[in-house]
Design an enzyme around this catalytic site. Structure first.
Site, short mmCIF file in Angstrom:
data_model
loop_
_atom_site.label_atom_id
_atom_site.label_comp_id
_atom_site.label_asym_id
_atom_site.label_seq_id
_atom_site.Cartn_x
_atom_site.Cartn_y
_atom_site.Cartn_z
CG PHE A 106 46.60 70.90 44.18
CD1 PHE A 106 47.98 69.40 44.90
CD2 PHE A 106 46.29 71.51 44.63
CE1 PHE A 106 47.24 68.72 45.68
CE2 PHE A 106 45.32 70.67 45.49
CZ PHE A 106 45.21 69.97 46.13
CD GLU A 159 44.29 76.92 47.36
OE1 GLU A 159 44.80 76.77 48.85
OE2 GLU A 159 45.30 77.36 46.52
N1 CAA Z 1 45.58 68.47 57.77
C1 CAA Z 1 46.35 66.63 57.38
N2 CAA Z 1 45.44 65.58 57.48
C2 CAA Z 1 44.07 66.48 57.45
C3 CAA Z 1 43.71 67.18 57.11
C4 CAA Z 1 44.47 68.56 57.47
N3 CAA Z 1 44.56 69.80 56.94
N4 CAA Z 1 42.39 67.45 57.09
C5 CAA Z 1 41.93 66.27 57.12
N5 CAA Z 1 42.76 65.19 57.00
C6 CAA Z 1 43.05 63.85 57.42
C7 CAA Z 1 42.38 63.31 58.84
O1 CAA Z 1 42.96 63.73 59.75
C8 CAA Z 1 41.66 62.47 58.49
O2 CAA Z 1 42.84 61.62 58.63
P1 CAA Z 1 42.45 60.11 60.09
O3 CAA Z 1 40.70 59.73 59.42
O4 CAA Z 1 43.56 59.39 59.86
O5 CAA Z 1 42.12 61.32 60.84
C9 CAA Z 1 41.22 62.36 56.55
O6 CAA Z 1 42.41 63.60 56.24
C10 CAA Z 1 40.12 62.53 56.17
O7 CAA Z 1 39.69 63.70 56.74
P2 CAA Z 1 38.25 63.76 56.43
O8 CAA Z 1 37.67 62.66 57.42
O9 CAA Z 1 38.07 65.16 57.52
O10 CAA Z 1 37.45 64.30 55.86
P3 CAA Z 1 36.10 64.68 55.05
O11 CAA Z 1 35.69 63.88 53.85
O12 CAA Z 1 35.19 65.03 56.23
O13 CAA Z 1 36.60 66.26 54.34
C11 CAA Z 1 37.22 68.72 54.07
C12 CAA Z 1 37.70 67.27 55.21
C13 CAA Z 1 37.55 69.59 55.11
C14 CAA Z 1 35.44 69.08 53.60
C15 CAA Z 1 37.46 68.30 52.46
O14 CAA Z 1 36.81 67.55 52.19
C16 CAA Z 1 37.69 69.65 51.83
O15 CAA Z 1 39.07 70.20 51.99
N6 CAA Z 1 37.09 69.85 51.56
C17 CAA Z 1 37.39 71.07 50.17
C18 CAA Z 1 38.24 70.56 48.62
C19 CAA Z 1 39.35 71.88 48.59
O16 CAA Z 1 39.80 72.31 48.67
N7 CAA Z 1 39.09 71.22 47.09
C20 CAA Z 1 40.08 72.50 46.24
C21 CAA Z 1 41.28 72.29 45.04
S1 CAA Z 1 42.11 73.02 45.07
C22 CAA Z 1 41.33 74.24 44.03
O17 CAA Z 1 41.12 74.83 44.54
C23 CAA Z 1 42.06 74.55 43.10
C24 CAA Z 1 42.84 75.56 42.77
O18 CAA Z 1 44.32 75.10 41.96
C25 CAA Z 1 42.95 77.03 43.36
#
Ligand code: CAA
Length: 395
Positions: A128, A377
């Site tokens: 991913f 994550e």
């Molecule tokens: N489920 C479904 N929809 C969701 C959701 C969820 N858990 N979270 C947000 N959404 C939707 C929202 O409802 C919104 O849609 P609508 O406008 O229709 O309501 C849309 O997504 C945008 O959401 P936000 O406005 O909340 O978005 P944001 O820019 O404020 O970001 C955040 C929210 C929670 C901070 C998010 O950016 C986040 O989780 N950041 C961390 C990223 C992360 O975890 N990265 C890890 C990458 S993978 C990794 O680590 C590598 C690996 O391979 C292990």
């Protein structure tokens, strides 16, 4: 001190799956984990073997070739693998939680047939790629661009992807990556709703994984940048609806964060087990360390936190299996378990003293492996944001 197997009320089938995971972990993973860590060896053969046993399709329904396990059983099995080696556990966790969830929920029947079934049978390893060098916590700020391809791929109507993804688990070792890229245009940005998900076989020309990152911990897992250099995909490699990729990624992370929570529980539990054994044997000032009240208090706190972290992850699992939204509780479970793992492994190194600081003793690796659970994550700070937002729903 309990392990995943002592979880009350397990059915016979759950017990068998967890025992299978534990026996495999103890015989085929843990004895080699320190060497893999030293040499940064990605044990694809071991993952393939786990795949043949069904561990790459743990939550995939049987109709798609998976084991169709409930979330609790999946988490119990993953804890056993993580207690042996967190590097193997993260590959399993990503594959089972994120690409699998995305395909199950949003894949067409053709996509499920073509990708999900071989993934569940362990024939394809998936990863991913969401993060980018300038878009980590602020994932919606990603810049990789997917544009409609007027040319050859898919007879027109395909896609051309361009950009750089960062820190992708399995980026250099997966057969298939779920890649988030923008499908809005620079002239009309749509924020989170301008992002789409693409199914990218890694043997596609122009898919280039960077060299494996040289990490503090999880050194035997593959983490790599991915460069998309005018990578062409047929139209049918778009997952679900255009513009919904960020939502799909967040849904995948809701499931993924539960996997990371039990990965952290596995790391913490193993550090506790080593500490209990060591403090029972090691003598200073004429008595075993465990006879010092200060040591007993430390061990008691370690054991309590491990139990609490596991219990929270299991509550989240049962809510997920009841079909409830788990966004907030998955973040709570990941936050609490990862901080527990870091705290417990820090205490373990301290209890081992000089030995704890040496590579020859296992707690040093557990300490290094624990750290990333507070980062990937979603960092602990991001988990706190998600938890706090859940306290004011609709605000
Ligand atoms: N489920 C479904 N929809 C969701 C959701 C969820 N858990 N979270 C947000 N959404 C939707 C929202 O409802 C919104 O849609 P609508 O406008 O229709 O309501 C849309 O997504 C945008 O959401 P936000 O406005 O909340 O978005 P944001 O820019 O404020 O970001 C955040 C929210 C929670 C901070 C998010 O950016 C986040 O989780 N950041 C961390 C990223 C992360 O975890 N990265 C890890 C990458 S993978 C990794 O680590 C590598 C690996 O391979 C292990």
């Amino acid at each position: 001190m309990s392990t995943a197997l002592e979880t009350p009320g397990l059915s016979e089938i759950q017990r068998q799956i967890v025992e299978l995971a534990r026996d495999f972990a103890r015989t085929k993973i843990e004895p080699f984990a320190a060497e893999w860590d030293r040499t940064k060896h990605f044990a694809r053969d071991v993952i393939d073997e786990l795949g043949k046993l069904g561990f790459l399709g743990m939550v995939t329904p049987e109709e798609y070739g998976g084991l169709g396990l409930d979330t609790l059983t999946y988490l119990l099995a993953l804890e056993e693998i993580a207690a042996a080696d967190a590097s193997i556990a993260v590959s399993l966790s990503i594959h089972n939680a994120i690409p699998t969830t995305m395909l199950l929920r949003h894949g067409s029947s053709e996509q499920k047939e073509r990708w999900l079934k071989p993934m569940a049978r362990g024939e394809l390893l998936a990863g991913f790629a969401l993060s980018e060098p300038d878009a980590g916590s602020d994932a919606a700020a990603l810049q990789a661009q997917a544009a409609r391809d007027g040319g050859a791929a898919g007879g027109g109507g395909g896609w051309v992807l361009r950009g750089t993804k960062a820190w992708a688990t399995n980026g250099g070792t997966a057969d298939l990556m779920m890649i988030m890229a923008r499908t809005d245009t620079p002239a009309a940005r749509r924020g989170a709703k301008g992002i789409s998900t693409f199914i990218v076989p890694t043997n596609t020309p122009s898919y280039r994984a960077g060299k494996p990152e040289d990490k503090m911990g999880l050194r035997a897992s593959n983490t790599a940048a991915v460069v998309l250099d005018d990578l062409r995909l047929p139209a049918e490699h778009l997952l679900g609806e255009e513009g919904m990729g960020f939502v799909y990624a967040m849904e995948g992370l809701d499931a993924g964060r539960l996997g990371i929570a039990v990965q952290a529980v596995g790391i913490a539990r193993r550090a506790l087990e080593h500490s209990v054994a060591y403090c029972g044997e090691r003598r200073q000032f004429g008595q075993a360390l465990r006879q010092f009240e200060g040591v007993q208090f430390k061990l008691a706190d370690m054991a309590t936190r491990v139990e609490a972290a596991r219990a929270l992850a299991h509550v989240a699992a049962s809510r997920k299996d009841r079909g409830e939204n788990v966004t907030q509780i998955a973040s709570m479970a990941k936050l609490f378990a990862s901080e527990t793992a870091m705290w417990v492994t820090t205490q373990a190194v301290q209890l081992f003293g000089g030995y704890g600081y040496m590579r020859d003793f296992p707690v040093e690796k557990l300490f290094r492996d624990a750290k990333v659970t507070e980062i990937y994550e979603g960092t602990s700070e991001i988990q706190r944001i998600v938890v706090a937002r859940g306290l004011y729903p609709g605000a």
